[in-house]
Design a protein around this motif. Structure first.
Motif, PDB file in Angstrom:
ATOM      1  N   GLN A 142       1.890  12.583   8.834  1.00 46.68           N
ATOM      2  CA  GLN A 142       3.152  12.200   8.215  1.00 46.68           C
ATOM      3  C   GLN A 142       3.966  11.296   9.148  1.00 46.68           C
ATOM      4  O   GLN A 142       4.630  10.367   8.709  1.00 46.68           O
ATOM      5  N   ILE A 143       3.904  11.557  10.446  1.00 51.74           N
ATOM      6  CA  ILE A 143       4.626  10.727  11.417  1.00 51.74           C
ATOM      7  C   ILE A 143       4.062   9.317  11.439  1.00 51.74           C
ATOM      8  O   ILE A 143       4.804   8.333  11.467  1.00 51.74           O
ATOM      9  N   ILE A 144       2.730   9.199  11.413  1.00 49.20           N
ATOM     10  CA  ILE A 144       2.094   7.879  11.472  1.00 49.20           C
ATOM     11  C   ILE A 144       2.036   7.228  10.096  1.00 49.20           C
ATOM     12  O   ILE A 144       2.232   6.005   9.965  1.00 49.20           O
TER      13      ILE A 144
ATOM     14  N   ILE B 131       4.091   3.466   9.947  1.00 48.82           N
ATOM     15  CA  ILE B 131       3.577   2.273   9.274  1.00 48.82           C
ATOM     16  C   ILE B 131       4.570   1.733   8.259  1.00 48.82           C
ATOM     17  O   ILE B 131       4.626   0.522   8.012  1.00 48.82           O
ATOM     18  N   ARG B 132       5.386   2.608   7.684  1.00 50.15           N
ATOM     19  CA  ARG B 132       6.340   2.142   6.667  1.00 50.15           C
ATOM     20  C   ARG B 132       7.521   1.431   7.308  1.00 50.15           C
ATOM     21  O   ARG B 132       8.028   0.431   6.764  1.00 50.15           O
ATOM     22  N   LEU B 133       7.964   1.912   8.457  1.00 44.14           N
ATOM     23  CA  LEU B 133       9.060   1.253   9.151  1.00 44.14           C
ATOM     24  C   LEU B 133       8.607  -0.040   9.819  1.00 44.14           C
ATOM     25  O   LEU B 133       9.315  -1.054   9.786  1.00 44.14           O
TER      26      LEU B 133
ATOM     27  N   ALA C 287      -4.165   8.758   7.577  1.00 43.91           N
ATOM     28  CA  ALA C 287      -5.085   9.854   7.854  1.00 43.91           C
ATOM     29  C   ALA C 287      -5.724   9.619   9.211  1.00 43.91           C
ATOM     30  O   ALA C 287      -6.153   8.500   9.518  1.00 43.91           O
ATOM     31  N   ARG C 288      -5.783  10.661  10.033  1.00 43.24           N
ATOM     32  CA  ARG C 288      -6.296  10.459  11.380  1.00 43.24           C
ATOM     33  C   ARG C 288      -7.790  10.166  11.381  1.00 43.24           C
ATOM     34  O   ARG C 288      -8.262   9.350  12.182  1.00 43.24           O
ATOM     35  N   ASP C 289      -8.554  10.800  10.503  1.00 48.70           N
ATOM     36  CA  ASP C 289     -10.008  10.621  10.567  1.00 48.70           C
ATOM     37  C   ASP C 289     -10.450   9.250  10.084  1.00 48.70           C
ATOM     38  O   ASP C 289     -11.231   8.559  10.739  1.00 48.70           O
TER      39      ASP C 289
ATOM     40  N   LEU D 225      -1.890   7.212   3.671  1.00 52.19           N
ATOM     41  CA  LEU D 225      -1.936   8.517   3.012  1.00 52.19           C
ATOM     42  C   LEU D 225      -2.083   8.418   1.500  1.00 52.19           C
ATOM     43  O   LEU D 225      -2.423   9.415   0.853  1.00 52.19           O
ATOM     44  N   ASP D 226      -1.856   7.238   0.948  1.00 49.45           N
ATOM     45  CA  ASP D 226      -2.065   7.061  -0.491  1.00 49.45           C
ATOM     46  C   ASP D 226      -3.344   6.279  -0.784  1.00 49.45           C
ATOM     47  O   ASP D 226      -3.541   5.797  -1.901  1.00 49.45           O
ATOM     48  N   GLY D 227      -4.220   6.125   0.225  1.00 50.65           N
ATOM     49  CA  GLY D 227      -5.445   5.353   0.037  1.00 50.65           C
ATOM     50  C   GLY D 227      -6.688   6.098   0.460  1.00 50.65           C
ATOM     51  O   GLY D 227      -6.622   7.263   0.882  1.00 50.65           O
TER      52      GLY D 227
END
Length: 398
Positions: A268-270, A306-308, A273-275, A280-282
């Motif tokens: 959520q911070i980044i 990534i959003r900022l 997905a880490r892996d 997060l929507d892809g």
């Protein structure tokens, strides 16, 4: 004083004599293409030294690098020009390779010998820049300072250490092997002794893709996924004269603290997905995040990195940067905590409207609890040396 005059009379006078150079121009012209990023391309030569642009910007990052800032101690503009010629000559020789000249019985060897008796060619990238402090009153260059070249300020959430900030000159040496970087740094330091001295230096490394895609930083996330496409570099990175602006940020990562954070919170911070590195929507690393379809940040939080950093709007498209990240590891600090993090570098046409615009959007993001920027600087990466008669910074010093 003795060392400085030795530089002027000796090291520079030797020019490119430290390594056999009969085929320098041919070697430089015969190698081309971007840096190899796959293990199977380990023997492919890098692009040659000469060109409109310096090497080391567009090329994929090599496994080992050293970012070095120098204070210039030359006494006048002529000596500064001699320094820039010496840096150019050594970079030209080191990137082309060859057999070092022999030395007299009592003379020190012409080469450190770190790479053996034959210096390999086509295995090194050298990228040189100048900082705002070079344009003070010492060399009569104040009127020639580019408007976009300023001194890096302290941003909110920074913990800058003056000993690790700024510099008159910057030099980045990159190669596939660490000994190649060490060899080049020793050679250039030797030939510029008395005219420049190292202010700070940070070594870095790039991890291989695991299992594929963009390499990861020491937070475990992929770094540089959303870089501009090659077709956009002329608009976002290169200036009309062939130069570009470099930002270096030395960022300690509080990895022991980060490693105690749950994976869901990390993602959520980044915002990825880490892996897989996917937003997060892809599903895939290079899927564009669909921010417009998620205006309240239900899937990708509004405060995610990534959003900022890149909201992907028409208004912020021009603030994109070419990001290059290198990991660093300096062992442990005085209290036994791991001292590691990121040598962040990025390139752009305009620091204020690109890097600084991004930095202001990132103010107080959740990630600031886990990172501590402590050094770096702003530099102008000079246009490339066009041929073996040219030298880096010639137009500036003319």
């Amino acid at each position: 004083m003795t060392d400085r005059r030795s530089f002027l009379r000796g090291a520079f006078a030797a020019g490119v004599g430290g390594v056999a150079t009969a085929s320098v121009s041919g070697a430089a012209a015969s190698v081309s293409g971007a840096a190899a990023s796959e293990a199977g391309d380990a023997e492919r030569p890098l692009r040659g030294f000469h060109g409109v642009h310096q090497a080391g910007v567009e090329e994929a990052p090599l496994p080992r690098t050293s970012v070095v800032a120098f204070d210039v101690i030359a006494e006048n503009r002529r000596e500064l020009a001699d320094l820039m010629r010496a840096i150019t000559d050594r970079a030209r020789v080191l990137t082309a390779g060859g057999v070092p000249d022999g030395a007299g019985i009592t003379a020190p060897p012409a080469d450190s010998g770190v790479l053996g008796p034959d210096v390999p060619g086509g295995r090194l990238l050298v990228t040189a820049g100048v900082g705002a402090s070079l344009f003070d009153g010492r060399f009569g260059l104040a009127s020639r300072r580019p408007a976009g070249l300023t001194t890096m300020p302290t941003f909110p959430n920074d913990a800058l250490d003056p000993a690790w900030c700024h510099g008159d000159l910057s030099l980045q040496l990159s190669a596939r092997d660490e000994d190649t970087v060490v060899h080049a740094l020793r050679d250039i330091a030797r030939h510029t002794r008395g005219a420049a001295q190292i202010r700070w230096r940070m070594d870095g490394f790039v991890s291989p893709p695991r299992p594929s895609g963009t390499p990861r930083n020491l937070l475990g996330f992929r770094d540089g996924t959303a870089n501009p496409a090659p077709a956009d570099l002329g608009r976002l990175v290169w200036n009309a004269d062939g130069g570009t602006f470099l930002v270096v940020r030395l960022i300690r990562m509080l990895v022991e603290f980060w490693d105690r954070v749950g994976i869901t919170e990390q993602e959520q911070i980044i915002g990825r997905a880490r892996d897989t590195g996917a937003p997060l929507d892809g599903d895939g690393e290079f899927d564009p995040p669909r921010f417009a379809a998620d205006p309240i940040g239900k899937i990708i939080p509004l405060t995610s990195h990534i959003r900022l950093a890149n909201p992907r709007t028409a208004q912020t498209e021009g603030s994109r940067i070419l990001r290059r990240g290198f990991n660093y590891d300096r062992g442990v600090d005085a209290v036994g905590d791991l001292d590691m993090g990121l040598v962040f570098t990025c390139y752009q046409r305009d620091i204020a409207s690109q890097f600084e615009a991004v930095q202001h959007r990132l103010k107080d993001e959740p990630l600031v609890d886990y990172v501590r920027p402590f050094g770096g600087g702003y530099f102008l990466v000079l246009p490339g040396a066009r041929d073996d008669r040219d030298f880096l910074g010639r137009a500036l010093l003319a």
